[in-house]
Enzyme design. Structure first.
Site, PDB file in Angstrom:
ATOM      1  N   TYR A   1       0.841  -1.210   0.000  1.00  0.00           N
ATOM      2  CA  TYR A   1       0.000   0.000   0.000  1.00  0.00           C
ATOM      3  C   TYR A   1       0.874   1.257   0.000  1.00  0.00           C
ATOM      4  O   TYR A   1       0.515   2.284  -0.593  1.00  0.00           O
ATOM      5  CB  TYR A   1      -0.927   0.023   1.231  1.00  0.00           C
ATOM      6  CG  TYR A   1      -2.086  -0.960   1.201  1.00  0.00           C
ATOM      7  CD1 TYR A   1      -2.157  -1.979   0.263  1.00  0.00           C
ATOM      8  CD2 TYR A   1      -3.124  -0.860   2.131  1.00  0.00           C
ATOM      9  CE1 TYR A   1      -3.210  -2.880   0.255  1.00  0.00           C
ATOM     10  CE2 TYR A   1      -4.188  -1.745   2.135  1.00  0.00           C
ATOM     11  CZ  TYR A   1      -4.220  -2.762   1.199  1.00  0.00           C
ATOM     12  OH  TYR A   1      -5.278  -3.645   1.207  1.00  0.00           O
TER      13      TYR A   1
ATOM     14  N   ARG B   1      10.685   1.210   8.682  1.00  0.00           N
ATOM     15  CA  ARG B   1      10.969   0.020   9.501  1.00  0.00           C
ATOM     16  C   ARG B   1      12.330   0.150  10.176  1.00  0.00           C
ATOM     17  O   ARG B   1      12.544  -0.361  11.271  1.00  0.00           O
ATOM     18  CB  ARG B   1      10.918  -1.248   8.644  1.00  0.00           C
ATOM     19  CG  ARG B   1       9.508  -1.567   8.161  1.00  0.00           C
ATOM     20  CD  ARG B   1       9.441  -2.865   7.377  1.00  0.00           C
ATOM     21  NE  ARG B   1       8.247  -2.871   6.522  1.00  0.00           N
ATOM     22  CZ  ARG B   1       7.788  -3.931   5.886  1.00  0.00           C
ATOM     23  NH1 ARG B   1       8.395  -5.089   5.984  1.00  0.00           N
ATOM     24  NH2 ARG B   1       6.709  -3.845   5.140  1.00  0.00           N
TER      25      ARG B   1
ATOM     26  N   GLU C   1       0.109 -10.801  -3.811  1.00  0.00           N
ATOM     27  CA  GLU C   1       0.929 -12.021  -3.887  1.00  0.00           C
ATOM     28  C   GLU C   1       0.496 -12.891  -5.055  1.00  0.00           C
ATOM     29  O   GLU C   1      -0.709 -13.057  -5.284  1.00  0.00           O
ATOM     30  CB  GLU C   1       0.667 -12.888  -2.654  1.00  0.00           C
ATOM     31  CG  GLU C   1       1.388 -12.553  -1.415  1.00  0.00           C
ATOM     32  CD  GLU C   1       0.855 -13.460  -0.317  1.00  0.00           C
ATOM     33  OE1 GLU C   1       1.497 -14.455   0.009  1.00  0.00           O
ATOM     34  OE2 GLU C   1      -0.254 -13.160   0.182  1.00  0.00           O
TER      35      GLU C   1
HETATM   36  N1  DCP Z   1      -2.690  -5.175   4.904  1.00  0.00           N
HETATM   37  C1  DCP Z   1      -3.740  -4.698   5.676  1.00  0.00           C
HETATM   38  N2  DCP Z   1      -3.903  -5.151   6.953  1.00  0.00           N
HETATM   39  C2  DCP Z   1      -3.054  -6.065   7.459  1.00  0.00           C
HETATM   40  C3  DCP Z   1      -2.029  -6.580   6.665  1.00  0.00           C
HETATM   41  C4  DCP Z   1      -1.854  -6.092   5.389  1.00  0.00           C
HETATM   42  O1  DCP Z   1      -4.517  -3.868   5.210  1.00  0.00           O
HETATM   43  N3  DCP Z   1      -3.223  -6.477   8.708  1.00  0.00           N
HETATM   44  C5  DCP Z   1      -2.504  -4.627   3.533  1.00  0.00           C
HETATM   45  C6  DCP Z   1      -1.444  -3.557   3.507  1.00  0.00           C
HETATM   46  C7  DCP Z   1      -0.261  -4.196   2.893  1.00  0.00           C
HETATM   47  C8  DCP Z   1      -0.868  -5.234   1.999  1.00  0.00           C
HETATM   48  O2  DCP Z   1      -2.057  -5.647   2.651  1.00  0.00           O
HETATM   49  O3  DCP Z   1       0.548  -3.272   2.175  1.00  0.00           O
HETATM   50  C9  DCP Z   1       0.032  -6.434   1.778  1.00  0.00           C
HETATM   51  O4  DCP Z   1       0.324  -7.028   3.019  1.00  0.00           O
HETATM   52  P1  DCP Z   1       1.691  -7.751   3.297  1.00  0.00           P
HETATM   53  O5  DCP Z   1       1.506  -8.597   4.491  1.00  0.00           O
HETATM   54  O6  DCP Z   1       2.202  -8.384   2.059  1.00  0.00           O
HETATM   55  O7  DCP Z   1       2.693  -6.585   3.754  1.00  0.00           O
HETATM   56  P2  DCP Z   1       3.369  -5.436   2.926  1.00  0.00           P
HETATM   57  O8  DCP Z   1       3.259  -5.644   1.471  1.00  0.00           O
HETATM   58  O9  DCP Z   1       2.853  -4.117   3.439  1.00  0.00           O
HETATM   59  O10 DCP Z   1       4.873  -5.534   3.389  1.00  0.00           O
HETATM   60  P3  DCP Z   1       5.961  -6.649   3.019  1.00  0.00           P
HETATM   61  O11 DCP Z   1       6.945  -5.948   2.170  1.00  0.00           O
HETATM   62  O12 DCP Z   1       6.518  -7.044   4.337  1.00  0.00           O
HETATM   63  O13 DCP Z   1       5.275  -7.773   2.319  1.00  0.00           O
END
Ligand code: DCP
Length: 619
Positions: free
Chosen positions: A23, A60, A121
């Site tokens: 996001y 992070r 994914e």
């Molecule tokens: N998301 C969400 N609520 C959560 C987990 C994720 O709304 N509890 C949304 C925001 C993330 C997206 O889903 O950007 C994808 O989740 P990921 O777990 O793949 O995490 P990220 O893509 O943000 O980070 P990473 O680079 O660690 O995969």
């Protein structure tokens, strides 16, 4: 329950691709000035700065985590940029993210079977592409490797100061077995796909390349962002030896806890000490074998060729004081959710020609005077009817039905803390039926307008009533029934039906040739229920259809239709092709395609019949 599947014979190359801080990347593409800055996306909720749902890798480094709230993140990293998720209908609107994910999927799917596993994914089966590459280019002679490939992490090889040289050596070593060579090709393909994704979408992603889905998924998260990890077979044992059980998909919950607490199993590799029989004895045949398999890195799950979501869902939580306490507030939110859901299934229908079959309502609630009660609000489903007002009507019925069951005979005060709606069982429509629908609706709309039946036209939107069928009765979980008359919108039926018949019998249409006017009679015959049966008959071979002729020879042609009692059978395979000739060219092609695909459609359980497309006319 996990299903054990043995690894198929022959090596496969599977990749798992995961977008980095997804996001955040989407928001940074919208606002490029945020690139490179510590950034987080916060939920639509102002309490304590909102909950973080995505955190950039820059943030992070300061210790900002997804579990934090905006205010907390600012304390840890004062310069953090907080971006709120887009909002529509007073709730988070994830469409931008869904669409951005689709852009990436369309690029990744260029090289092999592609399964969209979540919003960001994807699994890819690159076996064929890797085999092809290997057959065309022996890796031993390759010299020009893309920088991204040389930056790969290959589990099990030495990681010294000259890592890239080691990776190059691994990729093109002459003594490599076929399986490793395939993985090397997979890595080259994935690196290229990742760079295409970056070039075309501006998003970075990370990937795992292995012989199965389970290992590929584990590997993709090992080195992030914008990196890829390869898992040769020789490295699997060590990888699993150190992998905490809770990190494995499907072991995060009770099963993982039981392994930990009851068997003292800390890592997936620890499972190796148990025989398959012992694990089966403890956890049942399927789970036991699955555990035995995963401890050896065995996983035969196929990459499903699916780039579209399996279902559409939207929900809203109402934490703490925001809990809903009245039916009117529940109705308000259900209406909002229904509007969103309706938009999304309509867009799926328009773009992908898929029809959702089932509407499901989930809710979380508690009884104010009985906080100890463990009773859950039951999820309820019904066949999905297209059109916002119909979905709203059905969603309310589902909620009422769930609430009655939840409360039982007690008259209790309740509070609802979450509501969500899902449209599922998305089936491909027969080829081209939506343009057939457009064809007929165009005629009906214009005629009906001149008849002054505007109200009916509005209800008769292309989305209206798709998917509703006579068998809608008795499908409610609690046995509640919807009136069939209501389903078929009796009030407007005659106008529309007459209009359609008149248009189809327009004087411009000549029907001299044998069979030429038959399809018009097919559409115009009888009442709506006989027409419905006729279409069902077309769609589901050997089903009973309506009392009208299919073509001019039909009455004499027992292969084409048969009368049994007061119903008819029509086998799509027996439709005289000349019947179709009288339709406009665009429709002809699509009807032919649809007839060709009738076998496939027949296998889909109820609800996909062509009648659904025409039933909207009657509402
Ligand atoms: N998301 C969400 N609520 C959560 C987990 C994720 O709304 N509890 C949304 C925001 C993330 C997206 O889903 O950007 C994808 O989740 P990921 O777990 O793949 O995490 P990220 O893509 O943000 O980070 P990473 O680079 O660690 O995969």
């Amino acid at each position: 329950m996990p299903i054990p599947r043995p690894d198929p014979q022959g090596a496969r190359v599977i990749a798992h691709v995961d977008l980095d801080c997804f996001y955040v990347q989407v928001e940074q593409r919208k606002q490029p000035e945020l690139r490179g800055l510590p950034t987080a996306v916060v939920q639509y909720n102002s309490w304590k700065g909102g909950g973080l749902i995505a955190v950039s890798y820059e943030a992070r480094k300061f210790g900002v985590k997804r579990s934090m709230r905006g205010d907390e993140a600012k304390m840890v990293c004062p310069e953090i940029q907080l971006v709120q998720v887009p909002i529509a209908r007073d709730k988070a609107d994830l469409n931008t993210y869904r669409n951005a994910g689709s852009e990436v999927v369309s690029i990744l799917s260029r090289k092999g079977r592609c399964e969209r596993a979540s919003i960001d994914e994807v699994y890819l089966d690159l076996t064929d592409a890797a085999e092809l590459m290997l057959s065309e280019t022996p890796l031993e002679i390759l010299e020009d490797f893309d920088e991204d490939v040389l930056k790969s992490h290959v589990l099990g090889i030495a990681v010294d100061e000259d890592k890239e040289k080691n990776v190059r050596g691994w990729l093109c070593r002459s003594g490599a077995d076929h399986r490793d060579k395939l993985l090397a090709c997979g890595a080259i393909i994935v690196a290229k796909l990742r760079s295409e994704v970056l070039k075309e979408t501006e998003f970075t992603c990370s990937a795992g390349i292995a012989h199965n889905k389970m290992l590929a998924k584990l590997a993709s998260g090992m080195h992030k962002p914008a990196q890829q990890t390869i898992v040769p077979s020789s490295a699997v044992k060590e990888l699993l030896a150190y992998l905490p059980v809770k990190k494995m998909k499907q072991l995060g919950g009770k099963l993982g806890s039981s392994l930990l607490n009851d068997l003292g199993v800390h890592t997936v590799g620890d499972l190796l000490q148990f025989s398959e029989e012992k694990l089966q004895e403890l956890y049942g045949i399927n789970t036991g074998t699955w555990l035995w398999n995963i401890s050896r890195g065995i996983n035969g799950d196929e990459v499903e060729g699916r780039i579209l979501p399996k279902s559409h869902g939207c929900g809203k939580t109402f934490p703490g004081p925001k809990a809903l306490k009245t039916t009117s507030s529940v109705d308000h939110w259900l209406n909002q959710l229904c509007e969103e859901l309706s938009e999304r299934i309509q867009s799926d229908l328009d773009q992908h020609k898929r029809v959702a079959q089932t509407l499901t309502l989930h809710a979380r609630a508690f009884k104010v005077n009985d906080m100890e009660s463990r009773k859950k609000f039951p999820s309820k489903s019904c066949p999905l009817r297209y059109g916002i007002s119909k979905i709203q009507e059905d969603a309310k019925k589902l909620f009422d039905s769930g609430l009655r069951e939840f409360l039982g005979s007690e008259s209790n005060v309740w509070k609802v803390t979450s509501l969500s709606l899902t449209a599922s069982k998305l089936l491909d429509t027969p080829l081209g039926t939506s343009s057939i629908l457009r064809f007929f609706q165009g005629k009906i709309s214009s005629s009906a307008a001149s008849d002054g039946t505007q109200k009916g036209i509005q209800d008769d939107h292309p989305s209206a009533s798709l998917g509703c069928k006579g068998d809608i009765v008795s499908v409610y979980n609690d046995g509640q029934k919807l009136s069939v008359a209501e389903e078929y919108g009796k009030g407007n039926d005659i106008n529309f039906q007459d209009t359609r018949v008149n248009r189809l019998h327009s004087p411009n249409r000549k029907s001299k040739e044998k069979g030429k006017d038959s399809i018009t009679r097919y559409f115009s015959c009888g009442n709506s229920s006989s027409r419905k049966q006729a279409f069902d008959g077309l769609n589901v071979t050997n089903q009973q259809g309506g009392g009208c002729e299919v073509d001019e020879r039909g009455s004499a042609d027992d292969r084409t239709h048969r009368q049994t009692d007061d119903s008819w059978t029509l086998n799509a395979e027996n439709v005289d092709p000349s019947v179709i000739d009288e339709l406009p060219m665009e429709i002809q092609q699509e009807v032919r395609g649809w007839l060709r695909s009738s076998k496939r459609i027949n296998s889909a359980k109820g609800g996909s019949s062509i009648f659904h497309y025409f039933s909207s006319i009657n509402n």
